[in-house]
Design an enzyme around this catalytic site. Structure first.
Site, PDB file in Angstrom:
ATOM      1  NE  ARG A 174      -6.261  -2.245  -4.188  1.00  0.00           N
ATOM      2  CZ  ARG A 174      -5.466  -2.870  -4.901  1.00  0.00           C
ATOM      3  NH1 ARG A 174      -4.739  -4.084  -4.833  1.00  0.00           N
ATOM      4  NH2 ARG A 174      -5.300  -2.419  -6.136  1.00  0.00           N
ATOM      5  CB  SER A 244     -10.655   1.993  -5.499  1.00  0.00           C
ATOM      6  OG  SER A 244      -9.786   2.131  -6.629  1.00  0.00           O
ATOM      7  CD  GLU A 339      -9.188  -0.117  -2.114  1.00  0.00           C
ATOM      8  OE1 GLU A 339      -9.877  -0.653  -3.056  1.00  0.00           O
ATOM      9  OE2 GLU A 339      -8.333   0.736  -2.215  1.00  0.00           O
TER      10      GLU A 339
HETATM   11  C1  LIG Z   1      -6.716   9.354  -5.492  1.00  0.00           C
HETATM   12  C2  LIG Z   1      -6.094   8.067  -4.639  1.00  0.00           C
HETATM   13  C3  LIG Z   1      -5.727   6.900  -5.338  1.00  0.00           C
HETATM   14  C4  LIG Z   1      -5.434   5.725  -4.759  1.00  0.00           C
HETATM   15  N1  LIG Z   1      -4.901   4.890  -5.358  1.00  0.00           N
HETATM   16  C5  LIG Z   1      -4.645   3.508  -5.047  1.00  0.00           C
HETATM   17  C6  LIG Z   1      -4.216   2.529  -5.689  1.00  0.00           C
HETATM   18  O1  LIG Z   1      -4.105   2.764  -6.829  1.00  0.00           O
HETATM   19  N2  LIG Z   1      -4.088   1.245  -5.149  1.00  0.00           N
HETATM   20  C7  LIG Z   1      -4.287   1.082  -3.748  1.00  0.00           C
HETATM   21  O2  LIG Z   1      -3.878  -0.071  -3.190  1.00  0.00           O
HETATM   22  N3  LIG Z   1      -4.428   2.183  -3.031  1.00  0.00           N
HETATM   23  C8  LIG Z   1      -4.873   3.319  -3.613  1.00  0.00           C
HETATM   24  N4  LIG Z   1      -5.193   4.203  -2.687  1.00  0.00           N
HETATM   25  C9  LIG Z   1      -5.574   4.247  -1.330  1.00  0.00           C
HETATM   26  C10 LIG Z   1      -4.381   4.762  -0.290  1.00  0.00           C
HETATM   27  O3  LIG Z   1      -3.345   5.527  -1.139  1.00  0.00           O
HETATM   28  C11 LIG Z   1      -3.733   3.533  -0.066  1.00  0.00           C
HETATM   29  O4  LIG Z   1      -4.283   2.741   0.564  1.00  0.00           O
HETATM   30  C12 LIG Z   1      -2.277   4.109   0.988  1.00  0.00           C
HETATM   31  O5  LIG Z   1      -1.660   3.066   1.115  1.00  0.00           O
HETATM   32  C13 LIG Z   1      -3.017   4.567   2.397  1.00  0.00           C
HETATM   33  O6  LIG Z   1      -1.718   5.255   2.969  1.00  0.00           O
HETATM   34  P1  LIG Z   1      -2.131   6.175   4.154  1.00  0.00           P
HETATM   35  O7  LIG Z   1      -0.690   6.326   4.752  1.00  0.00           O
HETATM   36  O8  LIG Z   1      -2.873   7.313   3.477  1.00  0.00           O
HETATM   37  O9  LIG Z   1      -2.919   5.321   5.020  1.00  0.00           O
HETATM   38  P2  LIG Z   1      -3.966   5.936   6.225  1.00  0.00           P
HETATM   39  O10 LIG Z   1      -5.257   6.324   5.376  1.00  0.00           O
HETATM   40  O11 LIG Z   1      -3.469   6.902   7.108  1.00  0.00           O
HETATM   41  O12 LIG Z   1      -4.392   4.680   6.857  1.00  0.00           O
HETATM   42  C14 LIG Z   1      -4.932   3.491   6.378  1.00  0.00           C
HETATM   43  C15 LIG Z   1      -5.153   2.460   7.267  1.00  0.00           C
HETATM   44  O13 LIG Z   1      -3.906   1.920   7.610  1.00  0.00           O
HETATM   45  C16 LIG Z   1      -3.646   2.343   8.983  1.00  0.00           C
HETATM   46  N5  LIG Z   1      -2.373   2.676   9.272  1.00  0.00           N
HETATM   47  C17 LIG Z   1      -1.514   3.659   8.834  1.00  0.00           C
HETATM   48  N6  LIG Z   1      -0.382   3.708   8.871  1.00  0.00           N
HETATM   49  C18 LIG Z   1      -0.197   2.620   9.706  1.00  0.00           C
HETATM   50  C19 LIG Z   1       1.130   2.066  10.181  1.00  0.00           C
HETATM   51  N7  LIG Z   1       2.318   2.586  10.276  1.00  0.00           N
HETATM   52  N8  LIG Z   1       1.080   0.657  10.916  1.00  0.00           N
HETATM   53  C20 LIG Z   1      -0.043   0.199  10.996  1.00  0.00           C
HETATM   54  N9  LIG Z   1      -1.345   0.644  10.424  1.00  0.00           N
HETATM   55  C21 LIG Z   1      -1.307   1.903   9.766  1.00  0.00           C
HETATM   56  C22 LIG Z   1      -4.652   3.159   9.447  1.00  0.00           C
HETATM   57  O14 LIG Z   1      -4.914   3.021  10.955  1.00  0.00           O
HETATM   58  C23 LIG Z   1      -5.867   2.651   8.593  1.00  0.00           C
HETATM   59  O15 LIG Z   1      -6.406   1.652   9.274  1.00  0.00           O
HETATM   60  C24 LIG Z   1      -5.695   5.711  -3.431  1.00  0.00           C
HETATM   61  C25 LIG Z   1      -6.240   6.770  -2.555  1.00  0.00           C
HETATM   62  C26 LIG Z   1      -6.322   7.980  -3.144  1.00  0.00           C
HETATM   63  C27 LIG Z   1      -6.895   8.975  -2.489  1.00  0.00           C
END
Ligand SMILES: Cc1cc2nc3c(=O)[nH]c(=O)nc-3n(C[C@H](O)[C@H](O)[C@H](O)COP(=O)(O)OP(=O)(O)OC[C@H]3O[C@@H](n4cnc5c(N)ncnc54)[C@H](O)[C@@H]3O)c2cc1C
Length: 355
Positions: A174, A244, A339
């Site tokens: 992570r 998580s 996380e």
């Molecule tokens: C119901 C649920 C289940 C989930 N299950 C999992 C799982 O099984 N495994 C897991 O690993 N995660 C899980 N997650 C967490 C999440 O979905 C992941 O971490 C996902 O990759 C986040 O993507 P996002 O586009 O929403 O990122 P955001 O929440 O928008 O951003 C997260 C971080 O990344 C940065 N960021 C976003 N886009 C970029 C970019 N293009 N370049 C550089 N930095 C960037 C942001 O500034 C921030 O620091 C879950 C979340 C939820 C709500």
């Protein structure tokens, strides 16, 4: 860029925009400046403006791994860069390139429909393709680093766009350099994955194989992962959450054995450097599962997930987090680590300075 051009860009930006619909916890704090980037050219222009105006930049994808706890100063850019390309090779491998703003789950669905193996276990993870490397998303024994070959980035200071080798990015559990030292300098604009037309399926984690026939198809694995996840995890569109909330802590073999003598049902997995404890089990057995306090709580089907019933401020959730951490530490001597990414950056820095 001329002063007139800078002023024109500033005038086109939205100001004091609520981020409630841009984070899956639905906490309601504003972005000082706000823009949606749907092309690389526009993203580069926005960065030029931010540099010239000396404004910090925060990129948000789907907002599903964020804990926003205050107003974000500077420019918030929502990543909506779109496009997927694929090239099949004669050796059975497939190079898939996805722009950072593509929806991750839709990308997984597309690759499964094509019969390409590699990311089926990562189905139904919310968010964008570009954020997947940031915390090296993982589920059911697969991490995105296993299939990532290259990452396209834009340098926030000089606007240069270039591809990096995935093995330069410090991927860990992570974590990656994008979540740490590169967070304000490199933004991900596209990812390149190497998938395979034929490959072994990874079924030994999370009890997947118990629900499948002896030789399941790729589609069956994808559907099972979607079904199991939907049963276990709350849908953020119905019950706001960020998945998580805590990482599974890794402890030494000796610490694990000591704990095991006190808690014989303790759930743990061997990893390099020790044992990874199931944080959900620790929280659950400390009595937190299903607890509701004020307008936030611990999800009743999975203690690792904190949920927001109706709060617009993150204060209640931060207090809940702090109490869970204290109670887990007191009971097991184990420190839990959050996380999701804390925003704004000033809050994160303040937290790091605390003893
Ligand atoms: C119901 C649920 C289940 C989930 N299950 C999992 C799982 O099984 N495994 C897991 O690993 N995660 C899980 N997650 C967490 C999440 O979905 C992941 O971490 C996902 O990759 C986040 O993507 P996002 O586009 O929403 O990122 P955001 O929440 O928008 O951003 C997260 C971080 O990344 C940065 N960021 C976003 N886009 C970029 C970019 N293009 N370049 C550089 N930095 C960037 C942001 O500034 C921030 O620091 C879950 C979340 C939820 C709500």
């Amino acid at each position: 860029m001329t002063d007139d051009a800078l002023q024109a860009i500033e005038a086109s930006l939205q100001k004091q925009v609520s981020l409630a619909s841009y984070n899956t916890f639905r906490f309601d704090y504003p972005a000082e400046y706000f823009a949606v980037a749907d092309s690389l050219e526009y993203l580069a222009t926005l960065l030029q403006w931010a540099n010239a105006a000396d404004q910090p930049v925060t990129m948000i994808g789907g907002g599903s791994n964020l804990l926003i706890c205050g107003a974000i100063s500077g420019l918030v850019i929502i990543n909506r860069l779109k496009g997927i390309d694929a090239v099949e090779h004669s050796n059975g491998s497939v190079t898939v390139t996805a722009s950072a703003g593509e929806n991750w789950h839709q990308l997984v669905r597309y690759t499964v429909e094509q019969g390409w193996h590699g990311i089926e276990n990562l189905a139904l993870i919310p968010g964008t393709a570009g954020a997947a490397p940031v915390q090296n998303i993982g589920a059911y024994g697969v991490e995105v680093k296993d299939v990532l070959t290259r990452i396209q980035v834009i340098n926030t200071h000089n606007g240069s766009v270039f591809w990096m080798d995935a093995n330069e990015c410090g991927f860990a559990y992570r974590d990656s350099f994008f979540k740490q030292q590169w967070k304000s300098t490199l933004l991900i604009t596209a990812i390149e994955l190497t998938l395979h037309k034929e490959s072994e399926l990874t079924l030994e984690y999370g009890g997947l194989s118990a629900h499948l026939s002896e030789k399941p198809s790729l589609q069956e694995v994808f559907e099972l992962v979607c079904r199991v996840r939907s049963e276990k995890l709350p849908d953020p569109s119905e019950l706001p959450n960020a998945g998580s909330f805590f990482k599974n802590p890794v402890v030494s073999q000796t610490a694990y054995e000591n704990l095991k003598t006190r808690f014989e049902n303790l759930v743990a997995f061997p990893v390099a450097g020790g044992m990874k404890l199931a944080a959900g089990w620790l929280i659950d057995h400390a009595g937190w599962k299903g607890k509701v306090r004020d307008r936030v709580g611990v999800y009743d089907k999975q203690a690792l997930v904190l949920v927001n019933y109706s709060d617009i401020s993150a204060a209640g959730l931060l207090a809940l987090e702090s109490d869970i951490k204290a109670s887990v530490f007191e009971r097991y001597g184990v420190l839990l680590e959050r996380e999701p990414v804390l925003l704004p950056e000033s809050a994160r820095k303040l937290e790091l300075e605390q003893p």
